[in-house]
Design an enzyme around this catalytic site. Structure first.
Site, short mmCIF file in Angstrom:
data_model
loop_
_atom_site.label_atom_id
_atom_site.label_comp_id
_atom_site.label_asym_id
_atom_site.label_seq_id
_atom_site.Cartn_x
_atom_site.Cartn_y
_atom_site.Cartn_z
N GLU A 32 0.81 -1.23 0.00
CA GLU A 32 0.00 0.00 0.00
C GLU A 32 0.84 1.27 0.00
O GLU A 32 0.44 2.29 -0.58
CB GLU A 32 -0.95 0.01 1.21
CG GLU A 32 -2.06 -1.01 1.17
CD GLU A 32 -1.69 -2.34 1.81
OE1 GLU A 32 -2.58 -3.21 1.95
OE2 GLU A 32 -0.51 -2.50 2.19
N PHE A 44 -12.02 -6.39 13.97
CA PHE A 44 -10.93 -6.93 13.18
C PHE A 44 -10.53 -5.94 12.09
O PHE A 44 -11.35 -5.44 11.35
CB PHE A 44 -11.34 -8.27 12.55
CG PHE A 44 -10.30 -8.87 11.64
CD1 PHE A 44 -9.11 -9.35 12.16
CD2 PHE A 44 -10.51 -8.93 10.27
CE1 PHE A 44 -8.14 -9.90 11.33
CE2 PHE A 44 -9.55 -9.48 9.42
CZ PHE A 44 -8.37 -9.96 9.96
N GLN A 45 -9.24 -5.67 12.01
CA GLN A 45 -8.65 -4.73 11.04
C GLN A 45 -9.30 -3.35 11.13
O GLN A 45 -9.54 -2.69 10.11
CB GLN A 45 -8.74 -5.28 9.62
CG GLN A 45 -7.78 -6.46 9.39
CD GLN A 45 -7.60 -6.84 7.94
OE1 GLN A 45 -8.48 -6.60 7.11
NE2 GLN A 45 -6.46 -7.43 7.61
N LYS A 98 -17.51 -0.18 5.39
CA LYS A 98 -17.91 -1.18 4.39
C LYS A 98 -19.39 -1.12 4.05
O LYS A 98 -19.78 -1.24 2.89
CB LYS A 98 -17.53 -2.58 4.88
CG LYS A 98 -17.75 -3.67 3.84
CD LYS A 98 -17.18 -5.01 4.28
CE LYS A 98 -17.34 -6.06 3.16
NZ LYS A 98 -16.74 -7.37 3.55
N MET A 118 24.89 8.06 2.34
CA MET A 118 24.83 9.36 3.01
C MET A 118 25.10 9.21 4.50
O MET A 118 25.79 10.05 5.10
CB MET A 118 23.48 10.02 2.78
CG MET A 118 23.40 11.45 3.29
SD MET A 118 24.53 12.58 2.43
CE MET A 118 23.52 13.04 1.02
#
Length: 583
Positions: free
Chosen positions: A51, A113-114, A163, A495
């Site tokens: 993502e 959940f999630q 949802k 760096m």
């Protein structure tokens, strides 16, 4: 028309002119992805490998075009994985709409959940966010989101869609695409709130007196310097910047985000300013009697020691964001507004030429460029042919042509690209400036290429950064996105190693990368053409081969072996004035 929330979302995106979204599916966005499948002939979805890359790809799409980039992720970890990309866009004023799924409204706040509070998590790094709890509000939220992302100083916004909202139905009334340059008209299907947001763009934040005062300061200046930032590019004000420079015969110093605002080969362009700025830019600012900052925010990487920055100069600051005025550096005067518009008004007040007194100093300082091929200049014959980053960047630019978009990750290669890539026009150099996000490059490069299919796109990256995002080669292969990847391979975090060398007595703590893969074999595993170069001759040969792959519509990778102790110069040590440089 009665449409599901998912259909309303897709119709809303299409209404706003969106042709491509980048994302990754999950349970909370299944209705949305089902609608994307149904509408796949009207809007394209690019499946990324993670993502975070969706956010970076949407960012690269936006930076290279000026249009809004769009990304989608599911709830919980999917949404949190977007945050780094959203913050990257926010720091660099990139218009982005992030869409996240969430658990159904009845499960919100119950540690389902999630589930995460993505609105709360994202609040510090977005311009605004919305949790859509009523499906009949979704269409207006989408319109508002695009207005906010583009209006004023652009930036990212987030729409969180539970949802059940994506499944419920509501009336859909088509409207017109929002236009941040025009106020909402009577035919636009906007809520009162959305109309207020659109009208906000019409509010003048500067006065005629501000313009007159700015012009007066410019006429009186004897050693003016223009300091141009990313705001010049965002506003499309490159021509006006160049006109102002030529009227004043004034040097133009560029922030990292300002690269391309004026052609890099213009006689008045002095290049990068700040920690890794050119001698010409840094000395000019310290000798100036007037410093005109245009679409720039006086980052600490530009000013270094703020109390010693441009001490002999009056400061005139032109910016669209009033919050930036006097935030990091105290100004003498300011003009708050769209910098293209304000520059046009200021130019109208100036004569065709303004006499200044630089007397050849700038030309002399411009000869002090980081030209030495340090590792390659050693005495033995093998070292004389060793690859140097400047050689790699300049030869790649020559091969791909003037229309090339260069994308970087973050580190030494980023500064080498800023120094040596000949950016001749805006939106041709894309890099994570404010946040300095390692792993930005692959997603941003694919987003830029998707948005600009006829322009060559090259990613300059380091082996440390590339390890963070190499899985995105799968996306390049799947969608036949012909990006050229050039990996500066020195088996170290270059760096960080440079700082450890200069300031930590050579204690190289956790900077060596002995376990990184064979990038040629890895690229081959993803089905990409891949080549290795160890010296100048071999690089030119593989560049020819890789360029042929790109021309044939295939991505390609060059693993360019460089010296572990090759360093970026010039460099201003922390806490020192910008004209005290290690050369």
């Amino acid at each position: 028309m009665q449409y599901s929330g998912s259909r309303i979302l897709i119709e809303g995106l299409i209404e706003q002119g969106v042709d491509t979204v980048f994302g990754y599916p999950g349970g909370a966005v299944l209705f949305i992805y089902d609608e994307l499948y149904k509408q796949r002939d009207r809007i394209r979805h690019i499946l990324v490998s993670h993502e975070q890359h969706a956010a970076h790809a949407a960012d690269g799409y936006a930076r290279s075009t000026g249009k809004v980039g769009v990304c989608i992720a599911t709830s919980g970890p999917g949404a949190t994985n977007l945050i780094t990309g959203i913050a990257t866009a926010g720091m660099d004023s990139v218009p982005l709409v992030a869409i996240t799924g969430n658990v159904s409204t009845g499960l919100l706040g119950k540690d389902s959940f999630q589930e995460v509070d993505i609105a709360g998590i994202s609040m510090p790094v977005v311009k605004h966010n919305w949790i859509v709890k009523k499906v009949d509000e979704l269409a207006e939220v989408i319109r508002e989101a695009f207005i906010v992302a583009q209006s004023g100083r652009p930036g990212p916004v987030l729409i969180d869609i539970p949802k059940d909202i994506s499944a419920l139905t509501a009336e859909w009334t088509p409207g017109k695409k929002s236009d941040r340059k025009k106020k909402a008209g009577p035919d636009d299907v906007f809520s009162a709130r959305a109309k207020r947001l659109a009208l906000r763009n019409e509010r003048l934040t500067y006065t005629d007196e501000d313009i007159e005062n700015a012009a007066k300061m410019l006429k009186e200046a004897k050693r003016p310097v223009l300091y141009a930032g990313g705001g010049v590019i965002i506003a499309g004000a490159g021509d006006e910047l160049t006109q102002l420079a030529e009227r004043l015969n004034a040097p133009v110093a560029l922030s990292l985000m300002g690269i391309g605002a004026i052609p890099g080969d213009h006689k008045l362009c002095t290049g990068l300013i700040g920690m890794h700025g050119t001698v010409a830019s840094n000395k000019a600012v310290q000798k100036a009697d007037l410093l005109v900052a245009i679409g720039a925010r006086f980052s600490d990487r530009v000013t270094s020691r703020a109390d010693m920055f441009a001490k002999t100069a009056k400061i005139l600051h032109l910016d669209i964001d009033a919050a930036e005025i006097n935030k990091n550096i105290d100004t003498t005067a300011s003009v708050v507004g769209d910098v293209k518009e304000t520059l046009i008004k200021i130019l109208d007040k100036l004569p065709s030429k303004v006499a200044t007194e630089w007397n050849g100093e700038i030309e002399k300082w411009k000869t002090h460029m980081p030209t030495t091929y340090t590792a390659a200049a050693q005495s033995d014959g093998i070292r004389k042919t060793a690859l140097h980053p400047r050689f790699v960047i300049e030869e790649t630019a020559k091969k791909l042509g003037h229309d090339t978009i260069a994308v970087t990750d973050v580190g030494q290669h980023q500064i080498w690209a800023a120094q040596f890539f000949p950016a001749r026009k805006p939106r041709s150099f894309l890099s994570s400036g404010g946040l300095g996000t390692m792993g930005f490059g692959m997603g941003a490069a694919e987003g830029a290429k998707v948005a600009n299919p006829k322009r060559p796109v090259v990613l300059f990256t380091g082996d440390g950064c590339f390890r963070m995002n190499c899985a995105e080669m799968g996306t390049l292969k799947t969608y036949s996105i012909p990006v050229l990847i050039v990996v500066f391979d020195n088996s170290t975090l270059g760096m960080v190693r440079q700082w450890q060398n200069f300031f930590y007595e050579g204690r190289y703590s956790e900077t060596d990368l002995p376990g990184h893969p064979d990038f040629v074999k890895l690229a081959d595993a993803y089905g990409l053409s891949a080549y290795r170069a160890t010296d100048r001759d071999s690089f030119l040969k593989v560049l020819d081969a890789a360029s042929a792959d790109i021309a044939a519509g295939k991505a390609a990778l060059i693993d360019a072996k460089i010296d572990k102790d090759e360093k970026v110069f010039p460099m201003v040590p922390t806490g020192r004035p910008i004209d005290e440089q290690i050369l």
